[in-house]
Design a protein around this motif. Structure first.
Motif, PDB file in Angstrom:
ATOM      1  N   GLU A   1     -10.082  10.961   1.326  1.00 10.99           N
ATOM      2  CA  GLU A   1      -9.972  10.221   0.077  1.00 10.99           C
ATOM      3  C   GLU A   1      -9.274   8.886   0.365  1.00 10.99           C
ATOM      4  O   GLU A   1      -8.294   8.841   1.102  1.00 10.99           O
ATOM      5  CB  GLU A   1      -9.137  11.060  -0.897  1.00 10.99           C
ATOM      6  N   VAL A   2      -9.814   7.827  -0.197  1.00 13.29           N
ATOM      7  CA  VAL A   2      -9.247   6.507   0.054  1.00 13.29           C
ATOM      8  C   VAL A   2      -8.323   6.134  -1.095  1.00 13.29           C
ATOM      9  O   VAL A   2      -8.706   6.180  -2.254  1.00 13.29           O
ATOM     10  CB  VAL A   2     -10.378   5.473   0.190  1.00 13.29           C
ATOM     11  N   LYS A   3      -7.086   5.728  -0.760  1.00 14.93           N
ATOM     12  CA  LYS A   3      -6.134   5.368  -1.810  1.00 14.93           C
ATOM     13  C   LYS A   3      -6.312   3.909  -2.208  1.00 14.93           C
ATOM     14  O   LYS A   3      -6.839   3.104  -1.443  1.00 14.93           O
ATOM     15  CB  LYS A   3      -4.711   5.579  -1.304  1.00 14.93           C
ATOM     16  N   GLU A   4      -5.789   3.584  -3.387  1.00 13.17           N
ATOM     17  CA  GLU A   4      -5.887   2.200  -3.848  1.00 13.17           C
ATOM     18  C   GLU A   4      -4.647   1.407  -3.449  1.00 13.17           C
ATOM     19  O   GLU A   4      -3.540   1.938  -3.401  1.00 13.17           O
ATOM     20  CB  GLU A   4      -6.013   2.162  -5.375  1.00 13.17           C
ATOM     21  N   ILE A   5      -4.867   0.128  -3.208  1.00 16.37           N
ATOM     22  CA  ILE A   5      -3.712  -0.726  -2.922  1.00 16.37           C
ATOM     23  C   ILE A   5      -2.927  -0.942  -4.206  1.00 16.37           C
ATOM     24  O   ILE A   5      -3.453  -0.803  -5.303  1.00 16.37           O
ATOM     25  CB  ILE A   5      -4.138  -2.085  -2.325  1.00 16.37           C
ATOM     26  N   ILE A   6      -1.654  -1.320  -4.038  1.00 19.24           N
ATOM     27  CA  ILE A   6      -0.805  -1.503  -5.206  1.00 19.24           C
ATOM     28  C   ILE A   6      -0.738  -2.968  -5.609  1.00 19.24           C
ATOM     29  O   ILE A   6      -0.817  -3.306  -6.775  1.00 19.24           O
ATOM     30  CB  ILE A   6       0.621  -0.978  -4.930  1.00 19.24           C
ATOM     31  N   ASP A   7      -0.603  -3.839  -4.625  1.00 16.49           N
ATOM     32  CA  ASP A   7      -0.447  -5.249  -4.991  1.00 16.49           C
ATOM     33  C   ASP A   7      -0.779  -6.165  -3.825  1.00 16.49           C
ATOM     34  O   ASP A   7      -0.787  -5.757  -2.670  1.00 16.49           O
ATOM     35  CB  ASP A   7       0.992  -5.513  -5.444  1.00 16.49           C
ATOM     36  N   LEU A   8      -1.030  -7.421  -4.162  1.00 19.22           N
ATOM     37  CA  LEU A   8      -1.292  -8.466  -3.175  1.00 19.22           C
ATOM     38  C   LEU A   8      -0.326  -9.604  -3.430  1.00 19.22           C
ATOM     39  O   LEU A   8      -0.540 -10.412  -4.323  1.00 19.22           O
ATOM     40  CB  LEU A   8      -2.723  -8.986  -3.341  1.00 19.22           C
ATOM     41  N   PRO A   9       0.759  -9.680  -2.698  1.00 22.76           N
ATOM     42  CA  PRO A   9       1.780 -10.669  -3.050  1.00 22.76           C
ATOM     43  C   PRO A   9       1.453 -12.110  -2.662  1.00 22.76           C
ATOM     44  O   PRO A   9       2.053 -13.021  -3.209  1.00 22.76           O
ATOM     45  CB  PRO A   9       3.021 -10.180  -2.306  1.00 22.76           C
ATOM     46  N   ASP A  10       0.532 -12.335  -1.740  1.00 26.10           N
ATOM     47  CA  ASP A  10       0.352 -13.708  -1.239  1.00 26.10           C
ATOM     48  C   ASP A  10      -0.698 -14.483  -2.015  1.00 26.10           C
ATOM     49  O   ASP A  10      -1.753 -13.965  -2.339  1.00 26.10           O
ATOM     50  CB  ASP A  10      -0.084 -13.672   0.237  1.00 26.10           C
TER      51      ASP A  10
ATOM     52  N   VAL B   1       0.837  -1.209   0.000  1.00 20.19           N
ATOM     53  CA  VAL B   1       0.000   0.000   0.000  1.00 20.19           C
ATOM     54  C   VAL B   1       0.867   1.253   0.000  1.00 20.19           C
ATOM     55  O   VAL B   1       1.999   1.236   0.485  1.00 20.19           O
ATOM     56  CB  VAL B   1      -0.915   0.031   1.251  1.00 20.19           C
ATOM     57  N   PRO B   2       0.323   2.339  -0.541  1.00 22.46           N
ATOM     58  CA  PRO B   2       1.027   3.613  -0.435  1.00 22.46           C
ATOM     59  C   PRO B   2       0.766   4.239   0.935  1.00 22.46           C
ATOM     60  O   PRO B   2      -0.374   4.284   1.388  1.00 22.46           O
ATOM     61  CB  PRO B   2       0.408   4.456  -1.549  1.00 22.46           C
ATOM     62  N   VAL B   3       1.837   4.647   1.603  1.00 19.48           N
ATOM     63  CA  VAL B   3       1.698   5.375   2.869  1.00 19.48           C
ATOM     64  C   VAL B   3       2.544   6.634   2.717  1.00 19.48           C
ATOM     65  O   VAL B   3       3.761   6.543   2.652  1.00 19.48           O
ATOM     66  CB  VAL B   3       2.218   4.541   4.061  1.00 19.48           C
ATOM     67  N   GLY B   4       1.892   7.771   2.613  1.00 16.28           N
ATOM     68  CA  GLY B   4       2.626   8.995   2.300  1.00 16.28           C
ATOM     69  C   GLY B   4       3.301   8.806   0.957  1.00 16.28           C
ATOM     70  O   GLY B   4       2.674   8.393  -0.018  1.00 16.28           O
ATOM     71  N   LYS B   5       4.601   8.997   0.916  1.00 17.73           N
ATOM     72  CA  LYS B   5       5.316   8.826  -0.342  1.00 17.73           C
ATOM     73  C   LYS B   5       5.917   7.432  -0.471  1.00 17.73           C
ATOM     74  O   LYS B   5       6.547   7.099  -1.454  1.00 17.73           O
ATOM     75  CB  LYS B   5       6.441   9.871  -0.438  1.00 17.73           C
ATOM     76  N   ARG B   6       5.730   6.614   0.578  1.00 13.74           N
ATOM     77  CA  ARG B   6       6.369   5.298   0.555  1.00 13.74           C
ATOM     78  C   ARG B   6       5.390   4.199   0.167  1.00 13.74           C
ATOM     79  O   ARG B   6       4.177   4.379   0.224  1.00 13.74           O
ATOM     80  CB  ARG B   6       6.930   4.978   1.937  1.00 13.74           C
TER      81      ARG B   6
END
Ligand code: ADP
Ligand code: ZN
Length: 807
Positions: free
Chosen positions: A58-67, A35-40
């Motif tokens: 505003e709700v951000k989108e997740i980037i990936d689901l590795p499992d 997930v994005p947290v601030g700039k990380r």
């Protein structure tokens, strides 16, 4: 779709994220999520799937689901949340800490094309076709990052997920750059078709002889025996005499080492039968049943645990068996594997490679492995249908973790037991005062094994009064005449000696060798620490300080001095005294690598060691029948540490170390050297009298309102700059006092702040403060309030709920 995510950052909050359509089918509680947290970008954990976002921002989108599969289940969350609340540690960090490899684990998804996608039909978009074509070129699979690189695009997951959902692509998770790679060794063997009557040189025939005897063997081993070289072996390979090949060295816990005695044909004695009746009832009840099994060393507790495990396995239950130290898992494993040959046993502790731990974790989670053995972190194993938790040597301080998440595995075993309605057996010859208190009070079922198996006597304990000992220079010797004589006799009889020195001897206290007087704090009743450079004595609880006296206030003698000795000095001394004896030392210096302690213990087992010198490590659990003499060099070292549990620890250590002797058919003998032979911890351990010790100790606890009559939360501060830190800590202390008064009406007592006994570690100055109170809730509320907004500046603050270590 929205998900609730716990992120391993120092914040108690959890966060809501949106899930893009392509990832929806892959969402599950217990999976990691990028997930994005601030700039990380941070890997967090999905802890819930709420119906709506329920938040204004505003709700951000997740980037990936590795499992591909979850690391924990929804039911496990209650336990994790409890840990987070109780230990005042953010949930994301708790998860990062206790899941295997935690946040340090980097994994990546790999993709294969399935057979179904053999023909590229019209339904695929251009982008999907590009992906499938790329995969066709990589039959062994391609990682997501490589795919992104070759295709020059990063927004692949939408397409990948629809291809995966339709069955055209298979995803698999692989750990990238595993910290442990497969280990390979070069081996050598004779060619089976070696023609008869070949002519050899002398050296060659020696080599052929060895290979004929031993079969295939590692090249390294051959080099050692014959001083061959790889080049010479290659030449012989060319001549068709032998064959070189590579062999993978097994990973994971490896085969169970065989150590100590193994006995599978045991009929429980009367006491064991009674205890087992009770335990089987608890297991059958299917309810939370905490038990304290108090059994002297060698009374057959392990046999009781094994039978309880067997009972759980008869059904479809699982069990966790905790031992305090990694060094002990080896011996336990060999016993348990031989006892349950049909059963796969998982071993989990921090000494096992990341990959092996991760693999085992998943297998346990799938219910493929039902018995887990390990040190404290094994408590978190996702055992299915957990029916039993055994905490062996429950009194042992190693169950407490003292960095990051500061938890106590014994206490958490009870919490997990309560949440999952499980039987929990705490076992010890010397229970923690706190555990015994609860057993006496009826909170735990009290189970007892009062005597050793076959009524073998507990070894007689002699106490040597070091105040009366002088060497030829008139100084107090490290090893008394009585102990030297006993070692000599033991050596002459071909038996083994164990010499024990407390690891915590580095704390130097001031004492009088003539009368044994120790300088203690008038407020806290713990010993004062001698700071030789400043010439003062300090209390590391309340900050009391006084000038170091040259004269003993008790006997008016003038030989007052500080005390503390290490294992190395003892080893030198023993070597000088017994130059021909085979001596080994086992402490944290000599056992830094995995397997070191195994090697030493195996040497002891085989009789290759005459005298073993060691610290705490050797007091635990090991069962070596041919040790007949146990010597304790400085019983006072643990008595005089600045800790309200000093007497308890001393009694436990002395009793445990005495219990190492005389386990075989020959009676043992124990010699304890001390400057305070009259202290109740020493007298009671001499008599093997736990009940007496408990009765002596409890009034002190009550009088000073220490646990179990109160609870403690410790706060530890550290700062790079001394003056700045000191000022900030003092302000914190004042605020704590004011808040304690305002919030709890003074029901929580604030002790300190004081400089820590180890006043500077890694360049940081250290202080500590204790909150003490009867009510856990008000202690927690106060701590939470104190920590709000604290630790922002250069002052670092760590919370330690139920602290064990006060150094
Ligand atoms: P503890 O864990 O209480 O220190 P153990 O379970 O290791 O004691 O038992 C000590 C020794 O006694 C072990 O070698 C064990 O095999 C043996 N033992 C245990 N129970 C019995 C029994 N009922 N009869 C005979 N030997 C036993
Ligand atoms: Zn004090």
């Amino acid at each position: 779709m929205f998900i609730r995510v716990a992120v391993p950052i120092p914040s108690a909050q959890t966060f809501t994220y949106a899930v893009p359509a392509a990832l929806v089918s892959a969402v599950a509680v217990g999976k990691r999520v990028l997930v994005p947290v601030g700039k990380r970008r941070i890997t967090g954990f999905i802890i819930g799937i709420p119906d709506e976002a329920n938040c204004s921002q505003e709700v951000k989108e997740i980037i990936d689901l590795p499992d591909t599969e979850p690391l924990f289940r929804k039911e496990d969350l209650a336990f994790y949340e409890w840990i987070s609340r109780y230990y005042l540690h953010p949930l994301g960090k708790v998860l990062g800490e206790i899941l295997p490899g935690g946040i340090a684990l980097r994994s990546e998804r790999w993709f294969f094309r399935s057979d179904k996608a053999a023909t590229l039909d019209q339904r695929f978009s251009e982008r999907q076709k590009a992906i499938l074509e790329q995969m066709a070129r990589s039959p062994k699979g391609i990682s997501l990052s490589s795919l992104r690189r070759v295709l020059g695009r990063s927004d692949l997951y939408g397409d990948l997920h629809s291809l995966e959902a339709a069955g055209f692509v298979i995803a698999e998770e692989r750990l990238n750059r595993p910290s442990v790679r497969p280990k390979k060794e070069r081996w050598v063997e004779l060619r089976p078709d070696l023609p008869a009557g070949m002519k050899f040189t002398a050296k060659q025939s020696a080599l052929v002889g060895i290979l004929r005897d031993r079969g295939a063997m590692p090249v390294i081993a051959l080099h050692k025996t014959l001083s061959t070289t790889l080049a010479s072996l290659r030449t012989l390979e060319g001549k068709g005499i032998l064959r070189l090949f590579e062999k993978e060295v097994a990973r994971g816990p490896g085969p169970a080492p065989s150590l100590g005695r193994i006995d599978n044909n045991i009929t429980p004695n009367e006491a064991q039968t009674m205890v087992l009746d009770d335990i089987l009832q608890c297991i059958a009840s299917g309810r939370f049943s905490p038990c304290l099994l108090h059994g002297v060393t060698g009374s057959g507790k392990t046999e009781v645990y094994f039978r309880a495990i067997a009972e759980v396995l008869k059904g479809d239950g699982g069990a966790i068996y905790l031992v305090p130290e990694i060094a002990l898992t080896g011996q336990l494993l060999s016993r348990i594997v031989s006892r349950f040959p049909q059963q796969e046993i998982a071993v989990l502790h921090s000494g096992i490679s990341l990959r092996a731990r991760y693999d085992q974790w998943k297998r346990i989670g799938r219910g493929e492995v039902r018995v887990v053995v390990g040190a404290r972190s094994a408590l978190f194993a996702p055992v299915r249908n957990l029916r039993l938790i055994v905490v062996d040597e429950e009194h042992d301080p190693s169950y407490k973790q003292d960095d990051r998440l500061r938890y106590h595995a014994r206490d958490l075993a009870l919490v997990r037991g309560r949440l999952s309605e499980t039987t929990v057996i705490l076992g010890s010859a010397t229970p923690a005062i706190q555990s015994y208190f609860h057993a006496v009070g009826g909170r735990y079922r009290a189970l007892t094994l009062p005597t050793r198996i076959d009524d073998r006597p507990l070894p007689p304990v002699e106490v040597v009064d070091m105040r009366t000992q002088r060497d030829e220079r008139g100084l107090t010797p490290l090893i008394s005449g009585a102990l030297i004589e006993a070692i000599r006799e033991t050596l002459a009889g071909g038996r083994q000696t164990l010499l024990f020195l407390n690891r915590r001897g580095f704390h130097t206290h001031l004492f009088c060798p003539d009368c044994g007087h120790v300088f203690t704090c008038p407020n806290c009743d713990i010993s004062l620490t001698h700071h030789a450079s400043e010439g003062v004595l300090k209390c590391h609880h309340c900050d009391f300080s006084t000038r170091a006296a040259a004269r003993c206030p008790s006997c008016k003698g003038n030989r007052v001095r500080s005390y503390g000795a290490g294992t190395e000095r003892v080893e030198e001394e023993v070597k000088t005294l017994f130059p021909t004896a085979r001596i080994a030392r086992m402490d944290s210096d000599t056992t830094t690598r995995g397997g070191d302690s195994q090697r030493i213990l195996r040497g002891l087992d085989r009789g290759e060691i005459d005298i073993l010198i060691g610290t705490q490590m050797i007091t635990k659990g090991h069962d070596f029948p041919s040790i007949t003499l146990v010597g304790v060099l400085a019983a006072d070292a643990s008595l005089n540490i600045p800790d309200f549990r000093a007497a308890e620890r001393t009694f436990q250590i002395l009793t445990q170390v005495s219990g190492r002797g005389g386990r075989g058919d020959r009676p043992g003998r124990v010699i304890i050297q001390t400057f305070t032979p009259g202290h109740y911890a020493i007298r009671r351990s001499q008599e093997h009298d736990y009940g007496g010790f408990y009765a002596d100790e409890l009034p002190f606890r009550r009088q000073l309102a220490y646990p179990p009559f109160s609870r403690l939360i410790g706060l530890q501060f550290s700062c790079l700059k001394k003056a700045e830190g000191k000022k900030a800590v003092a302000e914190f202390g004042a605020r704590a006092r004011a808040l304690a008064l305002a919030m709890t009406g003074g029901k929580v007592e604030v002790i300190g702040p004081a400089e820590s006994p180890l006043a500077r570690i890694r360049g940081r100055y250290r202080w500590q403060l204790l909150l003490k109170g009867k009510d856990s809730r008000s202690l927690h509320l106060l701590s939470e309030k104190l920590l709000e907004g604290a630790g922002r500046d250069s002052l670092e603050i760590q919370v330690d709920v139920d602290p064990v270590n006060f150094m």
